[in-house]
Design a protein around this motif. Structure first.
Motif, PDB file in Angstrom:
ATOM      1  N   PHE A 122       0.813  -1.206   0.000  1.00 22.62           N
ATOM      2  CA  PHE A 122       0.000   0.000   0.000  1.00 22.62           C
ATOM      3  C   PHE A 122       0.859   1.274   0.000  1.00 22.62           C
ATOM      4  N   SER A 123       2.114   1.121  -0.435  1.00 23.88           N
ATOM      5  CA  SER A 123       3.011   2.283  -0.491  1.00 23.88           C
ATOM      6  C   SER A 123       3.642   2.469  -1.859  1.00 23.88           C
ATOM      7  N   GLY A 124       3.153   1.747  -2.875  1.00 24.62           N
ATOM      8  CA  GLY A 124       3.732   1.859  -4.208  1.00 24.62           C
ATOM      9  C   GLY A 124       2.668   1.853  -5.290  1.00 24.62           C
ATOM     10  N   THR A 125       2.981   2.462  -6.423  1.00 23.39           N
ATOM     11  CA  THR A 125       2.095   2.481  -7.583  1.00 23.39           C
ATOM     12  C   THR A 125       2.880   2.020  -8.798  1.00 23.39           C
ATOM     13  N   TYR A 126       2.252   1.202  -9.635  1.00 22.80           N
ATOM     14  CA  TYR A 126       2.931   0.617 -10.791  1.00 22.80           C
ATOM     15  C   TYR A 126       2.248   1.036 -12.091  1.00 22.80           C
ATOM     16  N   LEU A 127       2.790   0.595 -13.200  1.00 19.77           N
ATOM     17  CA  LEU A 127       2.406   1.076 -14.519  1.00 19.77           C
ATOM     18  C   LEU A 127       0.937   0.877 -14.849  1.00 19.77           C
ATOM     19  N   ALA A 128       0.422  -0.347 -14.660  1.00 24.88           N
ATOM     20  CA  ALA A 128      -0.887  -0.714 -15.201  1.00 24.88           C
ATOM     21  C   ALA A 128      -1.913  -0.909 -14.087  1.00 24.88           C
ATOM     22  N   ARG A 129      -3.015  -0.165 -14.154  1.00 23.59           N
ATOM     23  CA  ARG A 129      -4.099  -0.344 -13.184  1.00 23.59           C
ATOM     24  C   ARG A 129      -5.060  -1.408 -13.689  1.00 23.59           C
ATOM     25  N   PHE A 130      -5.472  -2.313 -12.792  1.00 25.24           N
ATOM     26  CA  PHE A 130      -6.420  -3.351 -13.196  1.00 25.24           C
ATOM     27  C   PHE A 130      -7.728  -3.299 -12.422  1.00 25.24           C
ATOM     28  N   ALA A 131      -7.822  -2.472 -11.384  1.00 21.95           N
ATOM     29  CA  ALA A 131      -9.086  -2.347 -10.649  1.00 21.95           C
ATOM     30  C   ALA A 131      -9.040  -1.106  -9.777  1.00 21.95           C
ATOM     31  N   THR A 132     -10.216  -0.572  -9.496  1.00 26.82           N
ATOM     32  CA  THR A 132     -10.350   0.452  -8.468  1.00 26.82           C
ATOM     33  C   THR A 132     -10.726  -0.242  -7.162  1.00 26.82           C
ATOM     34  N   LEU A 133     -10.583   0.453  -6.056  1.00 27.93           N
ATOM     35  CA  LEU A 133     -10.971  -0.135  -4.770  1.00 27.93           C
ATOM     36  C   LEU A 133     -12.471  -0.384  -4.713  1.00 27.93           C
ATOM     37  N   GLY A 134     -13.237   0.380  -5.474  1.00 27.12           N
ATOM     38  CA  GLY A 134     -14.669   0.162  -5.510  1.00 27.12           C
ATOM     39  C   GLY A 134     -15.068  -1.160  -6.136  1.00 27.12           C
ATOM     40  N   GLU A 135     -14.161  -1.774  -6.891  1.00 25.78           N
ATOM     41  CA  GLU A 135     -14.430  -3.075  -7.506  1.00 25.78           C
ATOM     42  C   GLU A 135     -14.035  -4.244  -6.606  1.00 25.78           C
ATOM     43  N   ILE A 136     -13.440  -3.944  -5.460  1.00 25.88           N
ATOM     44  CA  ILE A 136     -12.988  -4.971  -4.521  1.00 25.88           C
ATOM     45  C   ILE A 136     -13.938  -5.025  -3.332  1.00 25.88           C
ATOM     46  N   ASP A 137     -14.364  -6.220  -2.962  1.00 28.80           N
ATOM     47  CA  ASP A 137     -15.298  -6.381  -1.850  1.00 28.80           C
ATOM     48  C   ASP A 137     -14.600  -6.437  -0.499  1.00 28.80           C
ATOM     49  N   VAL A 138     -13.464  -7.128  -0.438  1.00 30.77           N
ATOM     50  CA  VAL A 138     -12.740  -7.296   0.825  1.00 30.77           C
ATOM     51  C   VAL A 138     -11.243  -7.143   0.563  1.00 30.77           C
ATOM     52  N   VAL A 139     -10.561  -6.383   1.402  1.00 30.05           N
ATOM     53  CA  VAL A 139      -9.098  -6.302   1.407  1.00 30.05           C
ATOM     54  C   VAL A 139      -8.613  -6.995   2.669  1.00 30.05           C
ATOM     55  N   ILE A 140      -7.801  -8.035   2.513  1.00 30.05           N
ATOM     56  CA  ILE A 140      -7.221  -8.714   3.669  1.00 30.05           C
ATOM     57  C   ILE A 140      -5.734  -8.404   3.684  1.00 30.05           C
ATOM     58  N   THR A 141      -5.297  -7.752   4.739  1.00 30.11           N
ATOM     59  CA  THR A 141      -3.906  -7.352   4.886  1.00 30.11           C
ATOM     60  C   THR A 141      -3.441  -7.749   6.284  1.00 30.11           C
ATOM     61  N   ASP A 142      -2.323  -7.197   6.738  1.00 30.63           N
ATOM     62  CA  ASP A 142      -1.813  -7.552   8.064  1.00 30.63           C
ATOM     63  C   ASP A 142      -1.887  -6.354   9.000  1.00 30.63           C
ATOM     64  N   ALA A 143      -1.568  -6.598  10.261  1.00 28.13           N
ATOM     65  CA  ALA A 143      -1.689  -5.561  11.281  1.00 28.13           C
ATOM     66  C   ALA A 143      -0.670  -4.449  11.107  1.00 28.13           C
ATOM     67  N   GLY A 144       0.297  -4.636  10.203  1.00 30.25           N
ATOM     68  CA  GLY A 144       1.279  -3.587   9.952  1.00 30.25           C
ATOM     69  C   GLY A 144       0.729  -2.407   9.186  1.00 30.25           C
ATOM     70  N   LEU A 145      -0.453  -2.546   8.601  1.00 32.50           N
ATOM     71  CA  LEU A 145      -1.051  -1.427   7.872  1.00 32.50           C
ATOM     72  C   LEU A 145      -1.527  -0.367   8.858  1.00 32.50           C
ATOM     73  N   ASP A 146      -1.150   0.878   8.606  1.00 34.34           N
ATOM     74  CA  ASP A 146      -1.522   1.990   9.473  1.00 34.34           C
ATOM     75  C   ASP A 146      -3.049   2.082   9.584  1.00 34.34           C
ATOM     76  N   PRO A 147      -3.606   2.248  10.803  1.00 33.50           N
ATOM     77  CA  PRO A 147      -5.063   2.307  10.968  1.00 33.50           C
ATOM     78  C   PRO A 147      -5.724   3.413  10.151  1.00 33.50           C
ATOM     79  N   ASP A 148      -5.067   4.568  10.039  1.00 32.64           N
ATOM     80  CA  ASP A 148      -5.636   5.650   9.236  1.00 32.64           C
ATOM     81  C   ASP A 148      -5.686   5.264   7.764  1.00 32.64           C
ATOM     82  N   GLN A 149      -4.656   4.561   7.301  1.00 27.41           N
ATOM     83  CA  GLN A 149      -4.637   4.109   5.914  1.00 27.41           C
ATOM     84  C   GLN A 149      -5.725   3.052   5.688  1.00 27.41           C
ATOM     85  N   ALA A 150      -5.902   2.182   6.668  1.00 28.04           N
ATOM     86  CA  ALA A 150      -6.965   1.176   6.572  1.00 28.04           C
ATOM     87  C   ALA A 150      -8.333   1.838   6.504  1.00 28.04           C
TER      88      ALA A 150
END
Length: 253
Positions: A212-240
């Motif tokens: 969640f700290s990098g952006t690459y060349l080709a976009r394949f989805a917006t966050l609105g197209e994703i139902d669930v994001v599963i990550t780890d506790a290292g993600l900043d709460p404000d970013q979550a």
């Protein structure tokens, strides 16, 4: 702080700032410059940083894409937790598509032995693992195999996906942000990921917090197209919270 924890913080700092230098890191972590140089060497061997004079640069800034084997050696504990949390998103029976990736591969290994599922993959290594499971029907998407990610891409795979309807797509990504969505370095791989999401009733993203700290060349989805994001506790709460405000449920495993 253990060496692995320090190295994760170094990688995050490099991705946030675009580069890091040895002296500043040594002062920040209260260790010697020799220790930091060893950390940078370990991260370079893992394929996520490139050493430069006095410091290091994240590989994505240089236009490189880490190979699957290199990515599989980074954030291993977090990826295991993410994969276990993702099991809650499996249908009782039915069908899923699993994207090629180092975190999704852990989901494949953790699939319950008693669940009757049809599993669609675009990764020969994942198909090999799944084929040994008698309770699963495994469909392997054809196409050109990318050597760096061992994923099948291009028209053959896209055409097959266009004819499918699955319950859940378990997706991997190289980068993700509220502004830019889900991104990956290779346009051909982005097209496959886009087709996977399109053929699924629900899309679940499996991504450790460094994604969640990098952006690459080709976009394949917006966050609105994703139902669930599963990550780890290292993600900043404000970013979550910002991710959740963009649409998906966010699970920090």
């Amino acid at each position: 702080m253990y060496a692995e924890e320090r190295q994760q913080e170094i990688l995050r700092a490099a991705r946030d700032a675009g580069r890091v230098d040895v002296v500043t890191l040594a002062e920040r972590f209260g260790v010697t410059t020799e220790t930091i140089r060893r950390d940078l060497t370990a991260l370079e061997r893992a394929g996520v940083l490139r050493r430069v004079h006095g410091g290091a640069i994240p590989v994505e800034r240089l236009g490189f894409e880490p190979a699957l084997a290199a990515r599989d050696e980074v954030m291993t504990a977090e990826k295991e937790r993410i994969a276990k949390a993702a099991l809650a998103e499996l249908p009782e029976d039915g069908s899923v598509v699993v994207d090629a990736g180092s975190t999704t591969s852990r989901l494949v290994q953790a699939l319950p032995a008693d669940r009757e599922l049809t599993v669609v993959v675009n990764s020969p290594p994942l198909a090999t693992v799944l084929a040994a499971r008698p309770n699963l029907t495994v469909l392997m998407l054809g196409g050109r195999v990318r050597g760096r990610t061992l994923a099948t891409v291009e028209d053959w795979a896209i055409q097959q996906l266009s004819q499918l309807n699955v319950d859940v797509a378990f997706m991997a990504t190289n980068g993700c942000s509220v502004a830019k969505g889900l991104t990956t370095p290779d346009p051909a791989e982005a097209a496959i990921k886009r087709a996977m999401i399109a053929c699924a009733d629900r899309a679940v993203l499996l991504a450790d917090h460094t994604k969640f700290s990098g952006t690459y060349l080709a976009r394949f989805a917006t966050l609105g197209e994703i139902d669930v994001v599963i990550t780890d506790a290292g993600l900043d709460p404000d970013q979550a919270a910002a991710l959740a405000a963009a649409g998906p449920e966010v699970v920090r495993a």
